[in-house]
Design a protein around this motif. Structure first.
Motif, PDB file in Angstrom:
ATOM      1  N   LYS A 198       8.655  25.325  45.611  1.00  0.00           N
ATOM      2  CA  LYS A 198       8.044  24.831  44.539  1.00  0.00           C
ATOM      3  C   LYS A 198       9.137  23.920  43.624  1.00  0.00           C
ATOM      4  O   LYS A 198       9.193  24.035  42.336  1.00  0.00           O
ATOM      5  CB  LYS A 198       7.665  26.020  43.578  1.00  0.00           C
ATOM      6  CG  LYS A 198       6.406  26.699  43.847  1.00  0.00           C
ATOM      7  CD  LYS A 198       5.888  27.367  42.889  1.00  0.00           C
ATOM      8  CE  LYS A 198       4.490  28.138  43.366  1.00  0.00           C
ATOM      9  NZ  LYS A 198       4.366  28.600  44.625  1.00  0.00           N
ATOM     10  N   LEU A 199       9.874  23.268  44.388  1.00  0.00           N
ATOM     11  CA  LEU A 199      10.766  22.282  43.995  1.00  0.00           C
ATOM     12  C   LEU A 199      10.361  20.948  44.048  1.00  0.00           C
ATOM     13  O   LEU A 199       9.617  20.462  45.325  1.00  0.00           O
ATOM     14  CB  LEU A 199      11.976  22.326  44.893  1.00  0.00           C
ATOM     15  CG  LEU A 199      13.049  23.486  44.435  1.00  0.00           C
ATOM     16  CD1 LEU A 199      14.168  23.482  45.606  1.00  0.00           C
ATOM     17  CD2 LEU A 199      13.510  23.502  43.260  1.00  0.00           C
ATOM     18  N   SER A 200       9.935  20.120  42.926  1.00  0.00           N
ATOM     19  CA  SER A 200       9.376  18.678  43.503  1.00  0.00           C
ATOM     20  C   SER A 200      10.509  18.035  43.330  1.00  0.00           C
ATOM     21  O   SER A 200      11.604  17.735  42.755  1.00  0.00           O
ATOM     22  CB  SER A 200       8.490  18.533  41.900  1.00  0.00           C
ATOM     23  OG  SER A 200       9.161  17.482  41.514  1.00  0.00           O
ATOM     24  N   VAL A 201      10.367  16.903  44.323  1.00  0.00           N
ATOM     25  CA  VAL A 201      11.325  16.058  44.868  1.00  0.00           C
ATOM     26  C   VAL A 201      10.998  14.632  43.884  1.00  0.00           C
ATOM     27  O   VAL A 201       9.998  14.364  43.807  1.00  0.00           O
ATOM     28  CB  VAL A 201      10.923  15.580  46.238  1.00  0.00           C
ATOM     29  CG1 VAL A 201      11.675  14.490  46.788  1.00  0.00           C
ATOM     30  CG2 VAL A 201      11.601  17.146  47.278  1.00  0.00           C
ATOM     31  N   ASP A 202      12.038  14.081  43.559  1.00  0.00           N
ATOM     32  CA  ASP A 202      11.921  13.010  42.688  1.00  0.00           C
ATOM     33  C   ASP A 202      12.244  11.680  43.548  1.00  0.00           C
ATOM     34  O   ASP A 202      11.240  10.853  43.681  1.00  0.00           O
ATOM     35  CB  ASP A 202      13.008  12.912  41.832  1.00  0.00           C
ATOM     36  CG  ASP A 202      12.638  13.545  40.391  1.00  0.00           C
ATOM     37  OD1 ASP A 202      11.193  13.549  40.007  1.00  0.00           O
ATOM     38  OD2 ASP A 202      13.288  14.244  39.695  1.00  0.00           O
ATOM     39  N   VAL A 203      13.229  11.381  44.011  1.00  0.00           N
ATOM     40  CA  VAL A 203      13.488  10.163  44.605  1.00  0.00           C
ATOM     41  C   VAL A 203      13.666  10.362  46.280  1.00  0.00           C
ATOM     42  O   VAL A 203      14.306  11.446  46.564  1.00  0.00           O
ATOM     43  CB  VAL A 203      14.563   9.423  44.015  1.00  0.00           C
ATOM     44  CG1 VAL A 203      14.738   8.089  44.733  1.00  0.00           C
ATOM     45  CG2 VAL A 203      14.713   9.348  42.766  1.00  0.00           C
ATOM     46  N   ILE A 204      13.081   9.692  46.851  1.00  0.00           N
ATOM     47  CA  ILE A 204      13.200   9.789  48.622  1.00  0.00           C
ATOM     48  C   ILE A 204      13.759   8.468  49.143  1.00  0.00           C
ATOM     49  O   ILE A 204      13.266   7.527  49.000  1.00  0.00           O
ATOM     50  CB  ILE A 204      11.766   9.997  49.125  1.00  0.00           C
ATOM     51  CG1 ILE A 204      11.221  11.314  48.430  1.00  0.00           C
ATOM     52  CG2 ILE A 204      12.103  10.491  50.599  1.00  0.00           C
ATOM     53  CD1 ILE A 204       9.644  11.387  48.758  1.00  0.00           C
ATOM     54  N   ALA A 205      14.672   8.449  50.103  1.00  0.00           N
ATOM     55  CA  ALA A 205      15.185   7.283  51.088  1.00  0.00           C
ATOM     56  C   ALA A 205      15.203   7.927  52.221  1.00  0.00           C
ATOM     57  O   ALA A 205      15.671   9.200  52.511  1.00  0.00           O
ATOM     58  CB  ALA A 205      16.357   6.822  50.550  1.00  0.00           C
ATOM     59  N   THR A 206      14.897   7.183  53.446  1.00  0.00           N
ATOM     60  CA  THR A 206      15.005   7.705  54.577  1.00  0.00           C
ATOM     61  C   THR A 206      15.594   6.485  55.496  1.00  0.00           C
ATOM     62  O   THR A 206      15.394   5.636  55.440  1.00  0.00           O
ATOM     63  CB  THR A 206      13.653   8.298  55.264  1.00  0.00           C
ATOM     64  OG1 THR A 206      12.696   7.072  55.310  1.00  0.00           O
ATOM     65  CG2 THR A 206      12.940   9.247  54.488  1.00  0.00           C
ATOM     66  N   SER A 207      15.982   7.228  56.785  1.00  0.00           N
ATOM     67  CA  SER A 207      16.666   6.281  57.653  1.00  0.00           C
ATOM     68  C   SER A 207      16.089   6.797  58.924  1.00  0.00           C
ATOM     69  O   SER A 207      15.573   7.994  58.935  1.00  0.00           O
ATOM     70  CB  SER A 207      18.054   5.873  57.680  1.00  0.00           C
ATOM     71  OG  SER A 207      18.700   7.144  58.336  1.00  0.00           O
ATOM     72  N   GLU A 208      16.129   5.988  60.001  1.00  0.00           N
ATOM     73  CA  GLU A 208      15.819   6.734  61.404  1.00  0.00           C
ATOM     74  C   GLU A 208      16.403   8.247  61.552  1.00  0.00           C
ATOM     75  O   GLU A 208      15.870   8.937  62.083  1.00  0.00           O
ATOM     76  CB  GLU A 208      16.261   5.680  62.272  1.00  0.00           C
ATOM     77  CG  GLU A 208      15.112   5.702  63.762  1.00  0.00           C
ATOM     78  CD  GLU A 208      13.622   5.758  63.137  1.00  0.00           C
ATOM     79  OE1 GLU A 208      13.059   6.768  63.890  1.00  0.00           O
ATOM     80  OE2 GLU A 208      13.328   5.044  62.422  1.00  0.00           O
ATOM     81  N   VAL A 209      17.611   8.331  61.063  1.00  0.00           N
ATOM     82  CA  VAL A 209      18.222   9.940  61.095  1.00  0.00           C
ATOM     83  C   VAL A 209      18.653  10.559  60.075  1.00  0.00           C
ATOM     84  O   VAL A 209      19.496  11.443  60.074  1.00  0.00           O
ATOM     85  CB  VAL A 209      19.524   9.378  62.201  1.00  0.00           C
ATOM     86  CG1 VAL A 209      19.404   8.918  63.439  1.00  0.00           C
ATOM     87  CG2 VAL A 209      20.549   8.341  61.263  1.00  0.00           C
ATOM     88  N   SER A 210      18.153  10.208  58.892  1.00  0.00           N
ATOM     89  CA  SER A 210      18.485  10.840  57.695  1.00  0.00           C
ATOM     90  C   SER A 210      17.330  11.188  56.828  1.00  0.00           C
ATOM     91  O   SER A 210      16.719  10.060  56.419  1.00  0.00           O
ATOM     92  CB  SER A 210      19.659  10.603  57.066  1.00  0.00           C
ATOM     93  OG  SER A 210      19.555   9.193  56.650  1.00  0.00           O
ATOM     94  N   ASP A 246      15.893  17.857  40.885  1.00  0.00           N
ATOM     95  CA  ASP A 246      15.978  18.094  39.108  1.00  0.00           C
ATOM     96  C   ASP A 246      16.148  19.465  38.796  1.00  0.00           C
ATOM     97  O   ASP A 246      17.407  19.636  38.762  1.00  0.00           O
ATOM     98  CB  ASP A 246      14.508  17.915  38.411  1.00  0.00           C
ATOM     99  CG  ASP A 246      14.696  16.539  37.412  1.00  0.00           C
ATOM    100  OD1 ASP A 246      15.984  16.305  37.319  1.00  0.00           O
ATOM    101  OD2 ASP A 246      13.612  16.514  36.671  1.00  0.00           O
ATOM    102  N   ALA A 247      15.560  20.333  39.264  1.00  0.00           N
ATOM    103  CA  ALA A 247      15.660  21.878  39.200  1.00  0.00           C
ATOM    104  C   ALA A 247      16.270  22.247  40.500  1.00  0.00           C
ATOM    105  O   ALA A 247      15.670  22.290  41.423  1.00  0.00           O
ATOM    106  CB  ALA A 247      14.567  22.324  38.676  1.00  0.00           C
ATOM    107  N   ALA A 248      17.506  22.413  40.276  1.00  0.00           N
ATOM    108  CA  ALA A 248      18.020  23.056  41.499  1.00  0.00           C
ATOM    109  C   ALA A 248      18.039  24.425  41.706  1.00  0.00           C
ATOM    110  O   ALA A 248      19.106  25.188  42.010  1.00  0.00           O
ATOM    111  CB  ALA A 248      19.495  22.559  41.804  1.00  0.00           C
ATOM    112  N   THR A 249      16.825  25.141  41.546  1.00  0.00           N
ATOM    113  CA  THR A 249      16.828  26.499  41.767  1.00  0.00           C
ATOM    114  C   THR A 249      16.737  26.907  43.120  1.00  0.00           C
ATOM    115  O   THR A 249      16.319  26.170  43.910  1.00  0.00           O
ATOM    116  CB  THR A 249      15.531  27.084  40.835  1.00  0.00           C
ATOM    117  OG1 THR A 249      14.502  26.083  41.085  1.00  0.00           O
ATOM    118  CG2 THR A 249      15.726  27.432  39.397  1.00  0.00           C
TER     119      THR A 249
END
Ligand code: ASP
Ligand code: MG
Length: 451
Positions: free
Chosen positions: A343-355, A361-364
């Motif tokens: 139940k962690l909501s992800v804020d920002v996403i960036a992807t590359s071909e291999v990552s 926010d909340a690192a529970t």
């Protein structure tokens, strides 16, 4: 029909409630439905009481309850004086405090506070403020009728952050609010609180009164939702960080939601959703300066390249890297299912071909999350990062804004960067202790140098 919502500081004391009454009186022709928060600071005090009672601190809890009782009765007395209504509301308020004291005692005997009892305690703030405001309105010529919000804001039983049930709310609105409106009356309800269909008290989560206002507005198909608070509206940046922050007079819904999610404290982010779905404009006004422009949030505000700068620290960046991702479908889904499970909501996403890099926010449960992510590749974590966002509808395309933003940051380190195809915000991950400096540089570049 409009919904007017008054936050805690707009009903915090006698003078504030007087101002609120004048604002509502000036809007009678527009058929207001009034939603109020608890008297400023009350919800915090109630939650403290609920925390102390079960810890053997019963005396402290009782003292807290008595302080709240005195404050509320003082406001009742100042607003309503020796009138019959004053006596009646005073008695009602006293009764609520007696109940609350019993509840505190029960918690101290149990030595434990469940989410359900926490909501029961927290709800007293709005259960107290709303009948007081309604009575004060009546004495000032407003045909106000108090309605218990728990009959109308129907939710599920997820105590602490209950989910409103729109169909049930629509039905309750027809039953409890429409007849008052049809008769020319002004319904007054508490925000933040709700009730399950079987009558248990719930809350929508801290700051939830805006959400209540938007939900009632949606159910009533209101012309407008007004959020009355103690600031002028949405600003181009947090004025505590940037002294030259300016008022935004008109902003698009999606931009406002974006800003809210980046910590613009003026507005509860979820406020946006129910209003957006119905294209109901939301106005933010300052109850200390009722004639000021305020901020209007609509669908059709003109597109501006950059509307505001926002930021916050305490962000965790998680990076999953694996060459096995190359051309393998479903890896991203696997990674995100881990966040979903926790139940962690992800804020920002960036992807590359291999990552895949994401911020949280909340690192529970972080350790457990990292272990599970390990199945998809090498996982690294960077704590103590911050997010800086430039919000505006013209960041992509052919505008020079992106180049300008990066140039403005100068020598500040950028760890990650994301611009969605809707190009509504450019998000930069910087060191947590550089967030304010980054905001200052960006704000200067876009708003202070003759942008
Ligand atoms: N009184 C509640 C709180 O302080 C709800 C609100 O004010 O919006 O969180
Ligand atoms: Mg509040």
């Amino acid at each position: 029909m409009i919904v007017t919502k008054f936050g805690g500081t707009s009903v915090g004391d006698t003078a504030a409630i007087e101002r609120t009454a004048a604002i509502v009186r000036g809007r009678l022709a527009r058929q207001p439905v009034v939603v109020v928060s608890a008297l400023a600071g009350t919800t915090n005090a109630l939650l403290d009481i609920a925390a102390q009672a079960p810890k053997g601190q019963f005396i402290v809890a009782i003292r807290g309850i008595e302080a709240l009782r005195d404050r509320h009765l003082g406001v009742v007395h100042e607003l309503l004086g020796e009138s019959d209504e004053g006596a009646e509301v005073g008695a009602e308020v006293s009764m609520l405090f007696d109940e609350l004291a019993h509840l505190g005692e029960a918690l101290s005997v149990l030595g434990d506070v469940s989410p359900r009892s926490l909501d029961a305690v927290a709800a007293y703030g709005e259960r107290l403020s709303s009948p007081i405001v309604a009575a004060a309105f009546r004495q000032r010529g407003i045909p106000a009728t108090w309605v218990d919000a728990r009959w109308v804001m129907i939710t599920d039983g997820a105590f602490g952050k209950a989910h409103p049930q729109p169909d049930a709310i629509a039905e309750a609105v027809r039953e409890h609010l429409q007849p008052i409106l049809r008769a020319g009356g002004v319904p007054v309800l508490g925000g933040y609180i709700g009730g399950t269909p079987d009558g248990l008290t719930t809350t929508l989560g801290r700051g939830g009164s805006d959400y209540s206002a938007a939900l009632f507005g949606a159910a009533l198909d209101a012309e407008a939702i007004e959020i009355w608070t103690d600031v002028d509206g949405m600003l181009t940046a947090d004025p505590r960080v940037i002294s030259g922050a300016r008022l935004i007079e008109h902003i698009r819904f999606d931009e406002a939601a974006e800003l809210a999610s980046f910590g613009a404290k003026v507005l509860h982010p979820s406020t946006i959703a129910p209003a957006v779905q119905r294209s109901i404009p939301v106005f933010i006004y300052n109850s200390h300066r009722p004639d000021a422009a305020g901020t209007r949030i609509t669908f059709d505000a003109p597109r501006l390249a950059v509307r505001a700068v926002a930021g916050r620290a305490n962000v965790v960046l998680v990076n999953v890297k694996s060459s096995a991702m190359l051309g393998t479908p479903g890896v991203v889904r696997g990674i995100f299912s881990v966040f979903e499970r926790f139940k962690l909501s992800v804020d920002v996403i960036a992807t590359s071909e291999v990552s895949v890099s994401v911020t949280l926010d909340a690192a529970t449960h972080l350790d457990a999350v990292l272990t599970e992510l390990g199945a998809f590749g090498d996982v690294t974590v960077e704590r103590g990062r911050g997010i800086v966002a430039i919000v505006g509808s013209g960041l992509g395309g052919h505008t020079p804004s992106m180049a300008r933003a990066l140039a403005a940051l100068g020598d500040l380190r950028v760890h990650m960067c994301s611009l969605s195809a809707s190009a509504i915000n450019l998000t930069l991950i910087v060191d947590g202790d550089q967030v304010h400096e980054a905001m200052r540089r960006l704000h200067r570049s876009f708003f202070e140098e003759g942008a």
